[in-house]
Design a protein around this motif. Structure first.
Motif, mmCIF file in Angstrom:
data_model
loop_
_atom_site.group_PDB
_atom_site.id
_atom_site.type_symbol
_atom_site.label_atom_id
_atom_site.label_comp_id
_atom_site.label_asym_id
_atom_site.label_seq_id
_atom_site.Cartn_x
_atom_site.Cartn_y
_atom_site.Cartn_z
ATOM 1 N N GLU A 69 0.842 -1.198 0.000
ATOM 2 C CA GLU A 69 0.000 0.000 0.000
ATOM 3 C C GLU A 69 0.876 1.247 0.000
ATOM 4 O O GLU A 69 2.092 1.175 0.210
ATOM 5 C CB GLU A 69 -0.924 0.004 1.226
ATOM 6 N N THR A 70 0.247 2.387 -0.227
ATOM 7 C CA THR A 70 0.964 3.659 -0.175
ATOM 8 C C THR A 70 1.681 3.796 1.170
ATOM 9 O O THR A 70 1.119 3.496 2.221
ATOM 10 C CB THR A 70 -0.016 4.825 -0.363
ATOM 11 N N ARG A 104 1.032 5.181 -4.605
ATOM 12 C CA ARG A 104 0.126 4.726 -5.656
ATOM 13 C C ARG A 104 -0.381 5.932 -6.446
ATOM 14 O O ARG A 104 -0.800 6.937 -5.868
ATOM 15 C CB ARG A 104 -1.055 3.970 -5.062
#
Length: 245
Positions: free
Chosen positions: A40-41, A61
């Motif tokens: 994930e980010t 992202r």
């Protein structure tokens, strides 16, 4: 080896790396991080380009199929390229892939296919070699990407590499005395290591090598080794005696 982060994914990127300058990932890299690794980010990713050292980056992202890396901290300064050139008679695809990967892991800085008389494969995909070299570097914490060169004919390879330092060639007909003692007598610095095909060097090639003052023959023990096994064995003994080990 100093403490190293083995948990974060590690990628080779072509772009320059500098603190705060985003690096756009190509689609395959973005897919790997977001869909395969499911990051994930904000996730930590290591990045290197062979010029600017290794950086800890933050994943950002930019869409379903797009992502950037934001370099945050330089973890390791760039190291100089290896002075060890590995010259080899090309093998068939799967075994060539293996040999390239292992040569990179063992510290070769140049990978040079040499077309000998008994060569197994007359075609070499240099782009595939380079992709394998990059993958090996990514997995093993290597900072400098080995240079994969276009194939050369046997005589041309000798003319190109001998002026730059000693050349070691592995000869199955050499007396099986300790290669370490032979190698220890050579100067440290740039050198090339030449391994022939599984059919061995031809009589003409062997005579040509032995006629050169800058060439040293070594044996790799009393057993006949496959060419890809010989690569690992030869690189290990060379690196241990006069290399960077």
């Amino acid at each position: 080896m100093p403490a190293y982060d083995f948990k974060s994914p590690r990628l080779f990127v072509a772009a320059d790396l500098a603190e705060g300058s985003p690096v756009a990932l190509d689609p395959a890299q973005a897919n790997y991080l977001m869909n395969v690794m499911r990051l994930e980010t904000g996730a930590s990713v290591l990045a290197f380009n062979g010029r600017d050292g290794e950086w800890r980056c933050q994943l950002e992202r930019a869409g379903k199929k797009k992502a950037d890396l934001l370099p945050e901290a330089l973890l390791r300064a760039q190291t100089p390229p290896s002075q060890l050139a590995y010259l080899f008679a090309p093998l068939k695809h799967a075994r060539l892939d293996y040999m390239v990967q292992k040569a990179v892991e063992m510290g070769a800085g140049i990978l040079q296919p040499v077309m000998t008389q008994h060569v197994q494969s007359s075609r070499v995909n240099v782009e595939r070699m380079q992709a394998n070299a990059i993958e090996a570097a990514e997995q093993c914490g290597i900072l400098t990407i080995a240079e994969c060169r276009e194939p050369m004919k046997f005589d041309a390879a000798l003319a190109a590499y001998l002026p730059h330092g000693p050349m070691i060639f592995c000869d199955e007909r050499e007396d099986a005395q300790s290669p370490a003692a032979t190698l220890a007598a050579l100067p440290r610095g740039p050198l090339s290591l030449l391994i022939g095909p599984e059919g061995g060097f031809s009589a003409e090639e062997r005579d040509r090598l032995r006629a050169e003052g800058g060439v040293t023959a070594i044996a790799l023990g009393p057993r006949i080794l496959r060419a890809d096994t010989a690569a690992v064995a030869a690189l290990a003994i060379v690196q241990a005696v006069i290399g960077d080990w």
